[in-house]
Scaffold this motif. Structure first.
Motif, mmCIF file in Angstrom:
data_model
loop_
_atom_site.group_PDB
_atom_site.id
_atom_site.type_symbol
_atom_site.label_atom_id
_atom_site.label_comp_id
_atom_site.label_asym_id
_atom_site.label_seq_id
_atom_site.Cartn_x
_atom_site.Cartn_y
_atom_site.Cartn_z
ATOM 1 N N SER A 84 -3.705 1.584 3.136
ATOM 2 C CA SER A 84 -4.522 2.011 2.079
ATOM 3 C C SER A 84 -4.301 3.560 1.558
ATOM 4 O O SER A 84 -4.251 3.605 0.508
ATOM 5 C CB SER A 84 -6.004 2.025 2.618
ATOM 6 O OG SER A 84 -6.379 0.942 3.081
ATOM 7 N N SER A 109 -5.362 -3.579 -2.476
ATOM 8 C CA SER A 109 -6.572 -2.746 -2.538
ATOM 9 C C SER A 109 -6.972 -2.803 -0.937
ATOM 10 O O SER A 109 -6.223 -3.611 -0.339
ATOM 11 C CB SER A 109 -7.687 -3.193 -3.392
ATOM 12 O OG SER A 109 -8.031 -4.552 -3.076
ATOM 13 N N LEU A 110 -7.791 -1.990 -0.657
ATOM 14 C CA LEU A 110 -8.529 -2.095 0.682
ATOM 15 C C LEU A 110 -9.029 -3.369 1.271
ATOM 16 O O LEU A 110 -8.463 -3.537 2.365
ATOM 17 C CB LEU A 110 -9.887 -0.932 0.684
ATOM 18 C CG LEU A 110 -10.310 -0.841 1.853
ATOM 19 C CD1 LEU A 110 -9.113 -0.358 3.191
ATOM 20 C CD2 LEU A 110 -11.443 0.161 1.985
ATOM 21 N N PHE A 113 -5.640 -5.072 2.495
ATOM 22 C CA PHE A 113 -5.177 -4.447 3.702
ATOM 23 C C PHE A 113 -6.027 -5.021 4.797
ATOM 24 O O PHE A 113 -5.585 -5.227 5.928
ATOM 25 C CB PHE A 113 -4.919 -3.021 3.647
ATOM 26 C CG PHE A 113 -4.073 -2.673 2.443
ATOM 27 C CD1 PHE A 113 -2.671 -3.323 2.313
ATOM 28 C CD2 PHE A 113 -4.571 -1.493 1.438
ATOM 29 C CE1 PHE A 113 -1.859 -2.685 1.307
ATOM 30 C CE2 PHE A 113 -3.587 -1.257 0.690
ATOM 31 C CZ PHE A 113 -2.528 -1.851 0.254
#
Length: 248
Positions: A84, A109-110, A113
């Protein structure tokens, strides 16, 4: 190696070279060694130096488990945290020059991940990683289950991709890109940047160069700028775009 064709949000087709199974495994092993080293070091420090075992001796199982989990959380969340913060890379991936990217052209994006991290248990801790390896070698875009769920893949940024037509300038064979997010630009964006850059540079219009750099940083979403000089920064952006892009 497998080529991954990604169509960006600006409808620019870019061919990336998928990271090989060997590169992905070596990157994982480097990260694994780092996590194990941290875990061993922190536990030895707590139990041998600070005699933490005396503190938790009278605790119940769940309290002990919770504290140990908190202490080891940097190792547990190592991968998702670094990917991230480092735009799809961990220390192992940086060493192996690989990177996680979205295959739909958007920036990972987070949640992407986290999805990859969650499925890692199934990919590599089930049947000694056989499931993950089979998925990588058998899928069209070299994806493990976590990649399929997150819509991502892992690319190699070590070798120069094949570019059928260079619209900006020639690059040295050993050139390595700095800003992968240049794929957010379109061909027209790149031409405008180049034309404006050349005119401003030649006329020493520093105010325009500053504004141009600020606009590029905003559009490309550059988190870390390595070059302090405006001319050098914009020049690298153009070279990176040239590196990644080909006309279809």
């Amino acid at each position: 190696m497998t080529q991954i064709a990604i169509n960006t949000t600006q409808n620019v087709n870019i061919n990336f070279e998928a990271a090989s199974v060997g590169e992905r495994i070596l990157g994982y092993l480097i990260d694994f060694i780092i996590k194990i080293a941290y875990s061993v070091a922190i536990l030895l420090l707590l139990f041998n130096v600070f005699e933490f075992d005396d503190t938790i001796r009278d605790w119940d199982y769940w309290s002990t488990f919770s504290i140990i989990a908190i202490i080891l959380s940097p190792a547990i969340f190592y991968t998702v945290t670094l990917e991230s913060l480092l735009n799809g890379q961990t220390i192992g991936k940086r060493i192996m020059k690989t990177q996680v990217v979205k295959i739909d052209g958007y920036q990972a994006s987070l949640p992407d991940f986290i999805t990859r991290w969650f499925f890692f248990i199934l990919d590599f801790y089930t049947f000694s990683g056989v499931i993950g390896i089979i998925c990588i070698v058998s899928t069209k875009k070299s994806q493990r289950l976590g990649d399929i769920a997150a819509g991502t893949s892992v690319i190699s940024i070590k070798n120069k991709v094949n570019i059928s037509h260079t619209i900006l300038e020639n690059l040295e064979e050993a050139y390595l890109p700095t800003y992968p997010n240049v794929i957010k630009l379109s061909d027209n964006d790149a031409r405008i940047i180049k034309d404006t850059f050349i005119r401003a540079r030649d006329s020493k219009d520093y105010a325009t160069l500053i504004k141009l750099r600020q606009k590029i940083v905003e559009v490309v979403e550059v988190k870390e700028q390595i070059q302090s000089n405006d001319v050098e920064f914009i020049s690298v952006i153009l070279k990176d775009y040239n590196y990644y892009t080909q006309n279809m």
